[in-house]
Design an enzyme around this catalytic site. Structure first.
Site, PDB file in Angstrom:
ATOM      1  N   ASN A   1     146.500 -70.688  58.204  1.00 31.02           N
ATOM      2  CA  ASN A   1     146.856 -70.325  56.821  1.00 31.02           C
ATOM      3  C   ASN A   1     147.426 -71.509  56.045  1.00 31.02           C
ATOM      4  OD1 ASN A   1     149.515 -70.386  57.985  1.00 31.02           O
ATOM      5  ND2 ASN A   1     150.197 -69.212  56.209  1.00 31.02           N
TER       6      ASN A   1
ATOM      7  N   THR B   1     148.001 -63.960  44.061  1.00 26.44           N
ATOM      8  CA  THR B   1     148.882 -64.730  44.946  1.00 26.44           C
ATOM      9  C   THR B   1     150.236 -65.035  44.286  1.00 26.44           C
ATOM     10  OG1 THR B   1     149.140 -66.792  46.168  1.00 26.44           O
ATOM     11  CG2 THR B   1     147.780 -66.915  44.196  1.00 26.44           C
TER      12      THR B   1
ATOM     13  N   ASP C   1     152.106 -68.147  59.055  1.00 27.90           N
ATOM     14  CA  ASP C   1     152.363 -66.693  58.969  1.00 27.90           C
ATOM     15  C   ASP C   1     153.153 -66.262  60.203  1.00 27.90           C
ATOM     16  OD1 ASP C   1     150.960 -66.108  56.601  1.00 27.90           O
ATOM     17  OD2 ASP C   1     149.061 -65.829  57.657  1.00 27.90           O
TER      18      ASP C   1
ATOM     19  N   GLY D   1     145.244 -55.771  62.505  1.00 27.75           N
ATOM     20  CA  GLY D   1     144.532 -56.624  61.551  1.00 27.75           C
ATOM     21  C   GLY D   1     145.043 -58.054  61.639  1.00 27.75           C
TER      22      GLY D   1
ATOM     23  N   ILE E   1     140.123 -49.345  67.302  1.00 32.47           N
ATOM     24  CA  ILE E   1     140.981 -49.693  68.441  1.00 32.47           C
ATOM     25  C   ILE E   1     140.465 -50.948  69.170  1.00 32.47           C
ATOM     26  CG2 ILE E   1     139.838 -48.218  70.176  1.00 32.47           C
ATOM     27  CD1 ILE E   1     143.589 -48.267  69.885  1.00 32.47           C
ATOM     28  N   ASP E   2     139.173 -51.229  69.041  1.00 35.72           N
ATOM     29  CA  ASP E   2     138.594 -52.416  69.687  1.00 35.72           C
ATOM     30  C   ASP E   2     139.274 -53.703  69.213  1.00 35.72           C
ATOM     31  OD1 ASP E   2     136.928 -50.832  71.024  1.00 35.72           O
ATOM     32  OD2 ASP E   2     135.107 -51.341  69.899  1.00 35.72           O
TER      33      ASP E   2
ATOM     34  N   LYS F   1     140.713 -67.489  56.713  1.00 36.07           N
ATOM     35  CA  LYS F   1     141.661 -67.995  57.718  1.00 36.07           C
ATOM     36  C   LYS F   1     141.006 -68.383  59.048  1.00 36.07           C
ATOM     37  CE  LYS F   1     145.748 -65.662  55.907  1.00 36.07           C
ATOM     38  NZ  LYS F   1     146.972 -64.910  56.205  1.00 36.07           N
TER      39      LYS F   1
ATOM     40  N   GLY G   1     159.030 -57.608  54.362  1.00 36.87           N
ATOM     41  CA  GLY G   1     157.871 -58.507  54.439  1.00 36.87           C
ATOM     42  C   GLY G   1     157.980 -59.710  53.521  1.00 36.87           C
TER      43      GLY G   1
ATOM     44  N   ASN H   1     147.110 -48.722  67.305  1.00 35.61           N
ATOM     45  CA  ASN H   1     146.190 -48.862  66.169  1.00 35.61           C
ATOM     46  C   ASN H   1     145.319 -47.615  66.058  1.00 35.61           C
ATOM     47  OD1 ASN H   1     145.391 -50.598  64.001  1.00 35.61           O
ATOM     48  ND2 ASN H   1     143.407 -50.822  64.988  1.00 35.61           N
ATOM     49  N   ARG H   2     144.792 -47.429  64.835  1.00 37.18           N
ATOM     50  CA  ARG H   2     143.955 -46.263  64.611  1.00 37.18           C
ATOM     51  C   ARG H   2     142.740 -46.276  65.530  1.00 37.18           C
ATOM     52  NH1 ARG H   2     142.918 -45.748  58.276  1.00 37.18           N
ATOM     53  NH2 ARG H   2     142.128 -47.867  58.558  1.00 37.18           N
TER      54      ARG H   2
HETATM   55  P1  NAP Z   1     144.061 -56.057  57.604  1.00 34.12           P
HETATM   56  O1  NAP Z   1     143.573 -57.195  58.419  1.00 34.12           O
HETATM   57  O2  NAP Z   1     143.155 -55.366  56.647  1.00 34.12           O
HETATM   58  O3  NAP Z   1     144.660 -54.947  58.622  1.00 34.12           O
HETATM   59  C1  NAP Z   1     145.148 -53.723  58.145  1.00 34.12           C
HETATM   60  C2  NAP Z   1     145.706 -52.918  59.317  1.00 34.12           C
HETATM   61  O4  NAP Z   1     146.242 -51.691  58.775  1.00 34.12           O
HETATM   62  C3  NAP Z   1     144.637 -52.498  60.338  1.00 34.12           C
HETATM   63  O5  NAP Z   1     145.204 -52.477  61.625  1.00 34.12           O
HETATM   64  C4  NAP Z   1     144.285 -51.073  59.883  1.00 34.12           C
HETATM   65  O6  NAP Z   1     143.817 -50.266  60.913  1.00 34.12           O
HETATM   66  C5  NAP Z   1     145.659 -50.592  59.473  1.00 34.12           C
HETATM   67  N1  NAP Z   1     145.587 -49.446  58.591  1.00 34.12           N
HETATM   68  C6  NAP Z   1     145.091 -49.413  57.329  1.00 34.12           C
HETATM   69  N2  NAP Z   1     145.236 -48.150  56.826  1.00 34.12           N
HETATM   70  C7  NAP Z   1     145.817 -47.396  57.807  1.00 34.12           C
HETATM   71  C8  NAP Z   1     146.212 -46.028  57.912  1.00 34.12           C
HETATM   72  N3  NAP Z   1     146.044 -45.178  56.889  1.00 34.12           N
HETATM   73  N4  NAP Z   1     146.809 -45.611  59.041  1.00 34.12           N
HETATM   74  C9  NAP Z   1     146.985 -46.474  60.079  1.00 34.12           C
HETATM   75  N5  NAP Z   1     146.629 -47.774  60.055  1.00 34.12           N
HETATM   76  C10 NAP Z   1     146.049 -48.224  58.928  1.00 34.12           C
HETATM   77  O7  NAP Z   1     145.311 -56.486  56.723  1.00 34.12           O
HETATM   78  P2  NAP Z   1     146.447 -57.581  57.074  1.00 34.12           P
HETATM   79  O8  NAP Z   1     146.083 -58.859  56.446  1.00 34.12           O
HETATM   80  O9  NAP Z   1     146.735 -57.514  58.530  1.00 34.12           O
HETATM   81  O10 NAP Z   1     147.672 -56.993  56.221  1.00 34.12           O
HETATM   82  C11 NAP Z   1     148.365 -55.800  56.631  1.00 34.12           C
HETATM   83  C12 NAP Z   1     149.580 -55.639  55.704  1.00 34.12           C
HETATM   84  O11 NAP Z   1     150.479 -56.739  55.911  1.00 34.12           O
HETATM   85  C13 NAP Z   1     149.218 -55.672  54.207  1.00 34.12           C
HETATM   86  O12 NAP Z   1     150.062 -54.783  53.513  1.00 34.12           O
HETATM   87  C14 NAP Z   1     149.535 -57.107  53.784  1.00 34.12           C
HETATM   88  O13 NAP Z   1     149.897 -57.209  52.427  1.00 34.12           O
HETATM   89  C15 NAP Z   1     150.729 -57.403  54.684  1.00 34.12           C
HETATM   90  N6  NAP Z   1     150.878 -58.840  54.986  1.00 34.12           N
HETATM   91  C16 NAP Z   1     152.084 -59.379  54.763  1.00 34.12           C
HETATM   92  C17 NAP Z   1     152.300 -60.704  55.040  1.00 34.12           C
HETATM   93  C18 NAP Z   1     153.662 -61.264  54.788  1.00 34.12           C
HETATM   94  O14 NAP Z   1     153.799 -62.483  54.747  1.00 34.12           O
HETATM   95  N7  NAP Z   1     154.664 -60.422  54.641  1.00 34.12           N
HETATM   96  C19 NAP Z   1     151.274 -61.509  55.562  1.00 34.12           C
HETATM   97  C20 NAP Z   1     150.018 -60.909  55.801  1.00 34.12           C
HETATM   98  C21 NAP Z   1     149.841 -59.565  55.505  1.00 34.12           C
HETATM   99  P3  NAP Z   1     142.231 -50.228  61.286  1.00 34.12           P
HETATM  100  O15 NAP Z   1     142.047 -51.433  62.178  1.00 34.12           O
HETATM  101  O16 NAP Z   1     142.063 -48.954  61.996  1.00 34.12           O
HETATM  102  O17 NAP Z   1     141.502 -50.315  59.978  1.00 34.12           O
END
Ligand code: NAP
Length: 287
Positions: A93, A21, A108, A134, A160-161, A72, A252, A155-156
Protein backbone atom coordinates in the site's frame (compact mmCIF):
# COMPACT_ATOMS: atom_id res chain seq x y z
CA UNK A 1 1.80 25.01 2.31
CA UNK A 2 5.00 26.24 0.67
CA UNK A 3 4.34 27.59 -2.83
CA UNK A 4 4.93 24.82 -5.37
CA UNK A 5 8.22 25.40 -7.17
CA UNK A 6 10.71 23.52 -9.32
CA UNK A 7 12.09 22.00 -6.11
CA UNK A 8 8.81 20.63 -4.72
CA UNK A 9 8.80 16.89 -4.03
CA UNK A 10 5.69 15.01 -5.20
CA UNK A 11 3.87 12.20 -3.42
CA UNK A 12 0.39 10.84 -4.05
CA UNK A 13 -2.08 7.98 -4.11
CA UNK A 14 -3.09 5.73 -7.01
CA UNK A 15 -6.44 3.92 -7.01
CA UNK A 16 -9.64 3.31 -8.93
CA UNK A 17 -11.69 5.07 -7.67
CA UNK A 18 -9.66 7.61 -5.73
CA UNK A 19 -12.10 10.50 -5.27
CA UNK A 20 -13.00 9.69 -1.65
CA UNK A 21 -9.45 9.32 -0.33
CA UNK A 22 -8.58 11.18 2.87
CA UNK A 23 -4.83 10.82 2.27
CA UNK A 24 -4.25 14.17 0.46
CA UNK A 25 -5.81 16.06 3.39
CA UNK A 26 -3.75 14.12 5.96
CA UNK A 27 -0.38 14.36 4.19
CA UNK A 28 -0.67 17.96 2.97
CA UNK A 29 -1.68 19.07 6.49
CA UNK A 30 1.43 17.34 7.85
CA UNK A 31 3.72 18.85 5.16
CA UNK A 32 2.28 22.31 5.93
CA UNK A 33 2.77 21.92 9.67
CA UNK A 34 6.41 20.88 9.27
CA UNK A 35 7.10 23.42 6.48
CA UNK A 36 8.25 20.63 4.13
CA UNK A 37 8.45 21.41 0.41
CA UNK A 38 6.28 18.41 -0.52
CA UNK A 39 2.85 18.05 -2.09
CA UNK A 40 0.48 15.02 -2.13
CA UNK A 41 -1.90 14.46 -5.05
CA UNK A 42 -4.62 11.93 -6.00
CA UNK A 43 -4.07 9.98 -9.25
CA UNK A 44 -7.02 8.03 -10.69
CA UNK A 45 -5.34 5.03 -12.33
CA UNK A 46 -7.37 2.35 -14.12
CA UNK A 47 -6.03 -1.24 -13.87
CA UNK A 48 -4.91 -1.24 -17.54
CA UNK A 49 -2.78 1.88 -16.89
CA UNK A 50 -1.05 0.61 -13.75
CA UNK A 51 2.25 -0.38 -15.50
CA UNK A 52 2.43 3.10 -17.11
CA UNK A 53 1.69 4.78 -13.78
CA UNK A 54 4.50 2.85 -12.06
CA UNK A 55 7.07 3.53 -14.77
CA UNK A 56 5.83 7.14 -14.69
CA UNK A 57 6.61 7.26 -10.97
CA UNK A 58 10.28 6.77 -11.86
CA UNK A 59 10.22 8.98 -14.94
CA UNK A 60 8.53 11.85 -13.08
CA UNK A 61 10.66 11.36 -9.97
CA UNK A 62 7.63 10.97 -7.69
CA UNK A 63 9.03 10.29 -4.24
CA UNK A 64 6.20 8.25 -2.77
CA UNK A 65 2.86 6.69 -3.62
CA UNK A 66 0.13 5.11 -1.61
CA UNK A 67 -1.56 2.29 -3.47
CA UNK A 68 -5.22 1.57 -2.91
CA UNK A 69 -7.95 -0.69 -4.30
CA UNK A 70 -7.69 -2.43 -6.79
CA UNK A 71 -3.88 -2.18 -7.24
CA UNK A 72 -2.40 -3.45 -3.94
CA UNK A 73 -1.53 -6.92 -5.28
CA UNK A 74 -1.11 -6.24 -9.01
CA UNK A 75 1.53 -3.56 -8.29
CA UNK A 76 3.96 -6.10 -6.77
CA UNK A 77 5.56 -7.42 -10.00
CA UNK A 78 5.95 -3.84 -11.25
CA UNK A 79 8.26 -2.56 -8.48
CA UNK A 80 11.92 -3.30 -7.75
CA UNK A 81 11.75 -4.62 -4.20
CA UNK A 82 9.07 -5.61 -1.71
CA UNK A 83 9.78 -5.62 2.01
CA UNK A 84 9.43 -8.92 3.84
CA UNK A 85 6.07 -8.32 5.54
CA UNK A 86 4.41 -6.89 2.41
CA UNK A 87 5.72 -9.86 0.38
CA UNK A 88 4.23 -12.33 2.88
CA UNK A 89 0.88 -10.50 2.88
CA UNK A 90 0.98 -10.23 -0.90
CA UNK A 91 -0.14 -6.59 -0.84
CA UNK A 92 1.67 -3.25 -1.06
CA UNK A 93 0.00 0.00 0.00
CA UNK A 94 3.08 2.26 0.06
CA UNK A 95 5.91 2.71 -2.45
CA UNK A 96 9.03 4.76 -1.79
CA UNK A 97 11.17 5.87 -4.73
CA UNK A 98 14.70 5.52 -3.42
CA UNK A 99 16.88 7.17 -6.10
CA UNK A 100 15.03 5.38 -8.91
CA UNK A 101 14.50 2.10 -7.03
CA UNK A 102 10.86 1.46 -6.10
CA UNK A 103 10.42 -0.27 -2.75
CA UNK A 104 7.03 -1.54 -1.59
CA UNK A 105 5.72 -1.74 1.98
CA UNK A 106 2.49 -2.65 3.75
CA UNK A 107 1.84 0.10 6.27
CA UNK A 108 -1.84 -0.99 6.61
CA UNK A 109 -0.69 -3.96 8.70
CA UNK A 110 1.79 -1.86 10.68
CA UNK A 111 -0.83 0.89 11.07
CA UNK A 112 -3.22 -1.61 12.67
CA UNK A 113 -0.53 -2.70 15.13
CA UNK A 114 0.44 0.88 15.95
CA UNK A 115 -3.25 1.74 16.55
CA UNK A 116 -3.45 -1.08 19.13
CA UNK A 117 -0.11 -0.18 20.70
CA UNK A 118 -1.16 3.48 21.05
CA UNK A 119 -4.04 2.17 23.20
CA UNK A 120 -1.62 0.03 25.26
CA UNK A 121 -2.95 -3.18 23.68
CA UNK A 122 -0.36 -5.86 22.93
CA UNK A 123 -1.88 -8.83 21.06
CA UNK A 124 1.14 -11.09 21.78
CA UNK A 125 -0.15 -14.41 23.13
CA UNK A 126 -3.72 -13.08 23.24
CA UNK A 127 -6.79 -14.72 21.69
CA UNK A 128 -8.00 -12.64 18.76
CA UNK A 129 -11.32 -13.10 17.00
CA UNK A 130 -11.04 -11.64 13.48
CA UNK A 131 -14.22 -11.08 11.45
CA UNK A 132 -13.82 -10.98 7.66
CA UNK A 133 -11.36 -12.28 5.07
CA UNK A 134 -10.99 -9.36 2.66
CA UNK A 135 -7.98 -7.12 2.07
CA UNK A 136 -7.99 -5.47 5.50
CA UNK A 137 -8.44 -8.81 7.31
CA UNK A 138 -5.53 -10.33 5.39
CA UNK A 139 -3.08 -7.57 6.38
CA UNK A 140 -4.30 -7.69 9.99
CA UNK A 141 -4.08 -11.50 10.18
CA UNK A 142 -0.44 -11.51 9.00
CA UNK A 143 0.75 -8.89 11.48
CA UNK A 144 -1.14 -10.64 14.28
CA UNK A 145 0.63 -13.88 13.30
CA UNK A 146 3.98 -12.08 13.74
CA UNK A 147 3.06 -11.41 17.39
CA UNK A 148 2.17 -15.07 18.05
CA UNK A 149 -1.43 -14.13 18.84
CA UNK A 150 -3.92 -17.01 18.76
CA UNK A 151 -6.29 -16.18 15.90
CA UNK A 152 -9.78 -17.32 14.92
CA UNK A 153 -11.09 -16.00 11.60
CA UNK A 154 -14.84 -16.06 10.97
CA UNK A 155 -16.12 -15.25 7.48
CA UNK A 156 -19.36 -15.55 5.59
CA UNK A 157 -20.07 -18.95 4.09
CA UNK A 158 -20.22 -17.84 0.45
CA UNK A 159 -16.59 -16.65 0.46
CA UNK A 160 -15.10 -18.90 3.16
CA UNK A 161 -12.41 -20.00 0.67
CA UNK A 162 -10.79 -16.57 1.06
CA UNK A 163 -10.37 -17.24 4.77
CA UNK A 164 -8.85 -20.68 4.12
CA UNK A 165 -6.46 -19.06 1.66
CA UNK A 166 -5.29 -16.59 4.35
CA UNK A 167 -4.76 -19.45 6.79
CA UNK A 168 -2.76 -21.48 4.24
CA UNK A 169 -0.52 -18.51 3.45
CA UNK A 170 0.06 -17.55 7.07
CA UNK A 171 0.88 -21.14 8.04
CA UNK A 172 3.46 -21.24 5.23
CA UNK A 173 5.35 -18.43 7.05
CA UNK A 174 4.54 -18.68 10.76
CA UNK A 175 4.05 -21.38 13.33
CA UNK A 176 0.85 -20.02 14.81
CA UNK A 177 -2.40 -21.18 16.37
CA UNK A 178 -4.87 -20.15 13.67
CA UNK A 179 -8.36 -21.44 12.91
CA UNK A 180 -11.07 -20.53 10.48
CA UNK A 181 -14.82 -21.06 10.57
CA UNK A 182 -18.06 -19.74 9.19
CA UNK A 183 -19.49 -16.50 10.53
CA UNK A 184 -22.64 -17.88 12.17
CA UNK A 185 -24.41 -16.71 15.34
CA UNK A 186 -23.35 -19.88 17.16
CA UNK A 187 -19.65 -19.60 16.13
CA UNK A 188 -19.62 -15.91 16.99
CA UNK A 189 -21.06 -16.60 20.45
CA UNK A 190 -18.65 -19.42 21.30
CA UNK A 191 -15.53 -17.68 19.89
CA UNK A 192 -16.17 -14.31 21.50
CA UNK A 193 -16.60 -15.90 24.92
CA UNK A 194 -12.95 -16.96 24.74
CA UNK A 195 -11.48 -13.89 23.01
CA UNK A 196 -9.35 -11.06 24.45
CA UNK A 197 -9.52 -8.93 21.29
CA UNK A 198 -12.31 -8.65 18.72
CA UNK A 199 -11.39 -7.21 15.31
CA UNK A 200 -14.09 -6.26 12.80
CA UNK A 201 -12.48 -6.30 9.36
CA UNK A 202 -15.77 -6.73 7.50
CA UNK A 203 -17.47 -3.72 5.95
CA UNK A 204 -20.55 -4.24 8.15
CA UNK A 205 -21.53 -0.96 9.84
CA UNK A 206 -19.94 1.23 7.16
CA UNK A 207 -21.88 4.28 5.99
CA UNK A 208 -24.63 4.33 4.66
CA UNK A 209 -25.41 1.15 6.64
CA UNK A 210 -24.49 2.78 9.97
CA UNK A 211 -27.32 1.04 11.83
CA UNK A 212 -25.67 -2.38 11.29
CA UNK A 213 -23.21 -4.13 13.59
CA UNK A 214 -21.44 -7.45 12.93
CA UNK A 215 -21.84 -8.48 16.59
CA UNK A 216 -25.01 -8.46 18.72
CA UNK A 217 -24.60 -6.04 21.66
CA UNK A 218 -25.33 -8.74 24.25
CA UNK A 219 -22.13 -10.62 23.27
CA UNK A 220 -19.88 -7.64 24.12
CA UNK A 221 -18.33 -7.43 27.58
CA UNK A 222 -15.87 -5.36 29.60
CA UNK A 223 -12.86 -7.69 29.33
CA UNK A 224 -12.70 -7.33 25.51
CA UNK A 225 -10.70 -4.90 23.42
CA UNK A 226 -12.79 -4.13 20.32
CA UNK A 227 -11.14 -2.78 17.16
CA UNK A 228 -13.32 -1.77 14.20
CA UNK A 229 -11.55 -1.22 10.84
CA UNK A 230 -14.59 0.73 9.63
CA UNK A 231 -13.92 4.45 10.13
CA UNK A 232 -17.02 5.98 8.57
CA UNK A 233 -19.07 6.67 10.68
CA UNK A 234 -17.07 7.41 13.80
CA UNK A 235 -17.84 5.76 16.12
CA UNK A 236 -19.53 2.77 14.48
CA UNK A 237 -22.51 1.09 16.11
CA UNK A 238 -20.19 -1.77 17.12
CA UNK A 239 -17.82 0.60 18.94
CA UNK A 240 -20.71 2.49 20.62
CA UNK A 241 -22.14 -0.77 21.93
CA UNK A 242 -18.70 -2.07 22.94
CA UNK A 243 -18.07 1.10 24.92
CA UNK A 244 -21.53 0.76 26.49
CA UNK A 245 -20.55 -2.76 27.62
CA UNK A 246 -17.36 -1.37 29.23
CA UNK A 247 -14.96 -2.74 26.60
CA UNK A 248 -11.74 -1.00 25.55
CA UNK A 249 -12.31 0.39 22.03
CA UNK A 250 -9.98 1.35 19.16
CA UNK A 251 -11.40 2.91 15.98
CA UNK A 252 -10.43 2.39 12.34
CA UNK A 253 -9.34 6.00 11.95
CA UNK A 254 -6.33 5.22 14.16
CA UNK A 255 -5.23 2.51 11.70
CA UNK A 256 -5.81 4.82 8.73
CA UNK A 257 -3.85 7.65 10.33
CA UNK A 258 -0.95 5.41 11.37
CA UNK A 259 -0.67 3.73 7.96
CA UNK A 260 -0.35 7.26 6.58
CA UNK A 261 2.10 8.34 9.27
CA UNK A 262 4.37 5.35 8.59
CA UNK A 263 4.31 6.07 4.83
CA UNK A 264 5.08 9.76 5.48
CA UNK A 265 8.14 8.79 7.53
CA UNK A 266 9.47 6.55 4.73
CA UNK A 267 9.14 9.37 2.15
CA UNK A 268 10.38 12.30 4.22
CA UNK A 269 12.62 10.68 6.84
CA UNK A 270 10.76 12.79 9.38
CA UNK A 271 8.28 11.72 12.07
CA UNK A 272 4.93 13.35 11.14
CA UNK A 273 2.59 15.32 13.40
CA UNK A 274 0.12 12.46 13.85
CA UNK A 275 -2.48 14.63 15.64
CA UNK A 276 -2.51 17.01 12.67
CA UNK A 277 -3.06 14.08 10.28
CA UNK A 278 -5.88 12.71 12.47
CA UNK A 279 -7.58 16.12 12.65
CA UNK A 280 -7.35 16.55 8.87
CA UNK A 281 -8.97 13.13 8.36
CA UNK A 282 -11.76 13.94 10.84
CA UNK A 283 -12.47 17.19 8.96
CA UNK A 284 -12.84 15.25 5.68
CA UNK A 285 -15.21 12.77 7.37
CA UNK A 286 -17.32 15.60 8.77
CA UNK A 287 -17.83 17.25 5.35
P1 NAP B 1 -13.09 -6.27 1.17
O1 NAP B 1 -11.79 -6.80 0.69
O2 NAP B 1 -14.20 -5.99 0.22
O3 NAP B 1 -13.64 -7.29 2.30
C1 NAP B 1 -14.89 -7.09 2.91
C2 NAP B 1 -15.11 -8.16 3.98
O4 NAP B 1 -16.37 -7.88 4.61
C3 NAP B 1 -15.22 -9.58 3.40
O5 NAP B 1 -14.68 -10.50 4.32
C4 NAP B 1 -16.74 -9.77 3.29
O6 NAP B 1 -17.14 -11.10 3.37
C5 NAP B 1 -17.18 -9.06 4.55
N1 NAP B 1 -18.58 -8.68 4.50
C6 NAP B 1 -19.15 -7.77 3.67
N2 NAP B 1 -20.48 -7.68 3.97
C7 NAP B 1 -20.73 -8.56 4.98
C8 NAP B 1 -21.89 -8.95 5.71
N3 NAP B 1 -23.08 -8.39 5.46
N4 NAP B 1 -21.77 -9.84 6.71
C9 NAP B 1 -20.56 -10.41 6.97
N5 NAP B 1 -19.42 -10.10 6.31
C10 NAP B 1 -19.51 -9.19 5.33
O7 NAP B 1 -12.89 -4.90 1.95
P2 NAP B 1 -11.61 -4.44 2.84
O8 NAP B 1 -10.73 -3.62 2.00
O9 NAP B 1 -11.08 -5.63 3.56
O10 NAP B 1 -12.34 -3.43 3.85
C11 NAP B 1 -13.19 -3.91 4.91
C12 NAP B 1 -13.55 -2.70 5.79
O11 NAP B 1 -12.35 -2.20 6.41
C13 NAP B 1 -14.14 -1.52 4.99
O12 NAP B 1 -15.12 -0.89 5.78
C14 NAP B 1 -12.95 -0.58 4.81
O13 NAP B 1 -13.34 0.77 4.71
C15 NAP B 1 -12.19 -0.83 6.10
N6 NAP B 1 -10.74 -0.58 5.98
C16 NAP B 1 -10.19 0.24 6.89
C17 NAP B 1 -8.85 0.50 6.85
C18 NAP B 1 -8.27 1.40 7.89
O14 NAP B 1 -7.15 1.88 7.70
N7 NAP B 1 -8.98 1.63 8.97
C19 NAP B 1 -8.03 -0.08 5.86
C20 NAP B 1 -8.63 -0.95 4.92
C21 NAP B 1 -10.00 -1.18 5.00
P3 NAP B 1 -17.22 -12.02 2.03
O15 NAP B 1 -15.80 -12.49 1.83
O16 NAP B 1 -18.13 -13.11 2.40
O17 NAP B 1 -17.73 -11.12 0.94
Amino acid sequence: MKAISGKTTICGVIGDPVEHTMSPAMHNAAFRTLGLDFVYLPFHVKPRDLPHAISGMKALNIRGLNVTIPHKTSVIPLIDKVDELAAKIGAVNTIANDKGKLIGYNTDAQGFMEALNQHDVDPADKKVLLLGAGGAARAIAFILAETQAEIIILNRKQEIDWAYDIVKNIKAHYSVNLKVDELTDANLKSSIADADILVNATSVGMSPNDEKSPVPAELLCSNLTVFDAVYNPLPTRLLKEAKGAGANTVDGLEMLVWQGALAFEKWTGVHPPVDVMRQAAIEVLQK
